[in-house]
Design an enzyme around this catalytic site. Structure first.
Site, PDB file in Angstrom:
ATOM      1  N   PHE A 221     -16.675  14.774 -14.946  1.00 37.26           N
ATOM      2  CA  PHE A 221     -15.357  15.370 -15.217  1.00 37.26           C
ATOM      3  C   PHE A 221     -14.731  14.589 -16.381  1.00 37.26           C
ATOM      4  O   PHE A 221     -13.645  14.026 -16.270  1.00 37.26           O
ATOM      5  CB  PHE A 221     -14.450  15.339 -13.978  1.00 37.26           C
ATOM      6  CG  PHE A 221     -15.077  15.921 -12.739  1.00 37.26           C
ATOM      7  CD1 PHE A 221     -14.992  17.289 -12.478  1.00 37.26           C
ATOM      8  CD2 PHE A 221     -15.758  15.112 -11.834  1.00 37.26           C
ATOM      9  CE1 PHE A 221     -15.561  17.821 -11.325  1.00 37.26           C
ATOM     10  CE2 PHE A 221     -16.325  15.641 -10.679  1.00 37.26           C
ATOM     11  CZ  PHE A 221     -16.234  16.997 -10.426  1.00 37.26           C
ATOM     12  N   ASP A 243     -18.880  17.632 -18.261  1.00 38.83           N
ATOM     13  CA  ASP A 243     -17.661  18.417 -18.021  1.00 38.83           C
ATOM     14  C   ASP A 243     -18.037  19.892 -18.094  1.00 38.83           C
ATOM     15  O   ASP A 243     -18.928  20.281 -18.852  1.00 38.83           O
ATOM     16  CB  ASP A 243     -16.587  18.090 -19.066  1.00 38.83           C
ATOM     17  CG  ASP A 243     -15.199  18.508 -18.597  1.00 38.83           C
ATOM     18  OD1 ASP A 243     -14.410  17.633 -18.190  1.00 38.83           O
ATOM     19  OD2 ASP A 243     -14.899  19.725 -18.626  1.00 38.83           O
ATOM     20  N   ASN A 269     -21.326  22.356 -14.448  1.00 36.12           N
ATOM     21  CA  ASN A 269     -20.540  22.118 -13.247  1.00 36.12           C
ATOM     22  C   ASN A 269     -20.997  20.764 -12.679  1.00 36.12           C
ATOM     23  O   ASN A 269     -22.179  20.578 -12.395  1.00 36.12           O
ATOM     24  CB  ASN A 269     -20.812  23.256 -12.257  1.00 36.12           C
ATOM     25  CG  ASN A 269     -20.004  23.114 -10.990  1.00 36.12           C
ATOM     26  OD1 ASN A 269     -19.669  22.007 -10.546  1.00 36.12           O
ATOM     27  ND2 ASN A 269     -19.690  24.248 -10.399  1.00 36.12           N
ATOM     28  N   ALA A 270     -20.066  19.855 -12.512  1.00 40.71           N
ATOM     29  CA  ALA A 270     -20.448  18.500 -12.085  1.00 40.71           C
ATOM     30  C   ALA A 270     -21.101  18.507 -10.701  1.00 40.71           C
ATOM     31  O   ALA A 270     -21.964  17.670 -10.422  1.00 40.71           O
ATOM     32  CB  ALA A 270     -19.218  17.585 -12.096  1.00 40.71           C
ATOM     33  N   ASP A 290     -13.814  11.736 -11.870  1.00 38.14           N
ATOM     34  CA  ASP A 290     -12.381  11.981 -12.095  1.00 38.14           C
ATOM     35  C   ASP A 290     -12.114  13.485 -12.102  1.00 38.14           C
ATOM     36  O   ASP A 290     -11.747  14.057 -13.127  1.00 38.14           O
ATOM     37  CB  ASP A 290     -11.955  11.339 -13.428  1.00 38.14           C
ATOM     38  CG  ASP A 290     -10.465  11.468 -13.667  1.00 38.14           C
ATOM     39  OD1 ASP A 290      -9.713  11.650 -12.697  1.00 38.14           O
ATOM     40  OD2 ASP A 290     -10.054  11.387 -14.849  1.00 38.14           O
ATOM     41  N   CYS A 330      -6.296  12.949  -8.041  1.00 35.24           N
ATOM     42  CA  CYS A 330      -5.005  13.136  -8.729  1.00 35.24           C
ATOM     43  C   CYS A 330      -4.125  14.141  -7.995  1.00 35.24           C
ATOM     44  O   CYS A 330      -3.314  14.823  -8.599  1.00 35.24           O
ATOM     45  CB  CYS A 330      -5.212  13.536 -10.182  1.00 35.24           C
ATOM     46  SG  CYS A 330      -6.112  15.068 -10.399  1.00 35.24           S
TER      47      CYS A 330
END
Ligand code: SAH
Length: 389
Positions: A221, A243, A269-270, A290, A330
């Site tokens: 990400f 990413d 896609n991670a 992240d 986050c």
């Protein structure tokens, strides 16, 4: 001024500045959405001035403990104060969030600074209605070349406003590059994610990179590759960045080229990338996770936890002995305890023992208010593998 009488036991009496519809006992003076109101307790004791919007779940947000009008002078003083706070913390005010909403006494106003170029977001109706005053104050305090309004955040709809982008000063700036501690970032104030950059992570790049020398690093990400660049600069032996966004990867590649760094960028896609890499038996010494906020509401916290669990598990399985995983959340809806427990559970499934070696938070240009828990949203941990079985 119109008045809202606030119920006893509402959050306002516990250090918070928000008033929910259920906290309101009486409204007098017929305030219009976006108006200033006075808050009183049941006995008529004033509790401060607030912005009002009955369309929102949060019907009032206090911006002052006194009787205070939202006039030109008020905006100027608040913006000056916000700049002073950043200066006093040693934050580069040419690359930072200068005003962060409630945390700077301006609920619903965000101001990001990219040197001569300022980007604002007005996310409450009261701020939206006073955009002209805000622009005047910004010109007076900062004298920028351009001011862009990135009012394309969906939360504006909940306040009864349009979603829009517009120039408030100067011509729309072409994308430009900005340097910070040897890293390069492309600032596209019009099309970039957020207002151009994830400003809240900038300090963490250096903290993470202290562990990167001679290591094989995976930045998942990665957006503009801030972690990847910092690790490459710190002497990582190999850096891969993943990413899903093609445009973010193009920016990240341009950054690496400008900084003279060799980083392998993967557009994927991670979740898929981690799954495939793990199957192939790939190994890394340092893995950074992240992801975007997996949940915007309390209701989808369980889905978010599943997402974290999956990436944690896969990352841990790919870590070399002594390997370190830095993982960030986050979303303020995911509590510190829940996030930490998620790491622990994933470690059990991955058959790893971990040592907690560092904790991370948001850069202090996103100030955390003790009375408003929602202002603390970015949490990160660095955990190191000490045993596997
Ligand atoms: N680490 C970055 C910020 C990451 S923000 C920094 O320091 O600036 C989250 C990033 O995840 C965004 O760049 C977004 O494009 C990307 N993203 C969202 N969903 C993804 C997915 N499923 N796989 C990979 N990347 C994803």
């Amino acid at each position: 001024m119109p008045t809202l009488v606030v119920q006893p036991r509402s959050r306002l009496f516990h250090g918070h500045d928000w008033v929910y519809a259920s906290d309101v006992k009486i409204v007098t003076g017929n305030p219009e959405p976006g108006d200033e109101v006075i808050l009183n307790d049941l006995r008529g004791k004033p509790l401060g001035s607030a912005i009002y919007n009955p369309r929102s779940q949060i019907v009032a947000r206090r911006y002052s403990f006194r009787r205070q009008h939202l006039d030109a002078d008020f905006f100027k003083r608040r913006i000056e104060r916000a700049v002073k706070v950043r200066d006093s913390l040693g934050i580069d005010t040419n690359l930072c969030r200068l005003v962060w909403s409630e945390s700077d006494g301006l609920p619903g106003l965000i101001v990001d600074s990219y040197g001569d170029h300022i980007v604002i977001q007005t996310l409450t109706l009261a701020m939206g209605l006073r955009e002209n005053l805000i622009v005047e104050a910004l010109i007076e305090v900062l004298n920028p070349k351009t001011i862009t309004a990135r009012n394309d955040a969906p939360v504006r709809k909940a306040e009864g406003m349009e979603v829009e982008k517009k120039m408030l000063l100067g011509e729309q700036p072409a994308p430009f590059a900005i340097q910070s501690a040897g890293m390069t970032f492309q600032i596209d104030v019009w099309e970039g994610q957020k207002t151009g950059l994830y400003l809240d992570q900038i300090d963490n790049y250096q903290l993470v990179a202290r562990h990167a020398k001679g290591k094989r690093v995976l930045d998942c990400f990665s957006n503009q590759g801030g972690f990847a660049q910092a690790c490459a600069l710190a002497g990582a032996s190999e850096v891969t960045a993943v990413d899903a966004s093609e445009s973010a990867n193009l920016q990240a590649q341009a950054n690496a080229t400008a900084s003279g760094l060799s980083i392998k960028f993967v557009t994927d896609n991670a979740f898929d990338f981690l799954k495939d890499s793990e199957k192939k038996g790939d190994k890394y010494d340092l893995i950074i996770l992240d992801p975007p906020s997996f949940t915007k509401t309390k209701n989808s916290v369980n889905d978010a936890m599943r997402g974290y669990k999956e990436i944690h598990l896969r990352a841990m399985k790919m870590m070399e002995p002594d390997g370190i995983m830095m993982t960030f959340s986050c979303s303020h809806h995911v509590s510190t305890g829940e996030f930490y427990a998620n790491i622990r559970d994933a470690a059990v499934d991955a058959k790893r023992s971990l040592r907690l070696i560092e904790r991370y938070s948001q850069r202090p240009d996103h100030p955390i208010l003790v009375g408003i828990p929602e202002t603390e949203y970015l949490r990160g941990y660095a955990v190191q593998v000490i045993a596997s079985w």
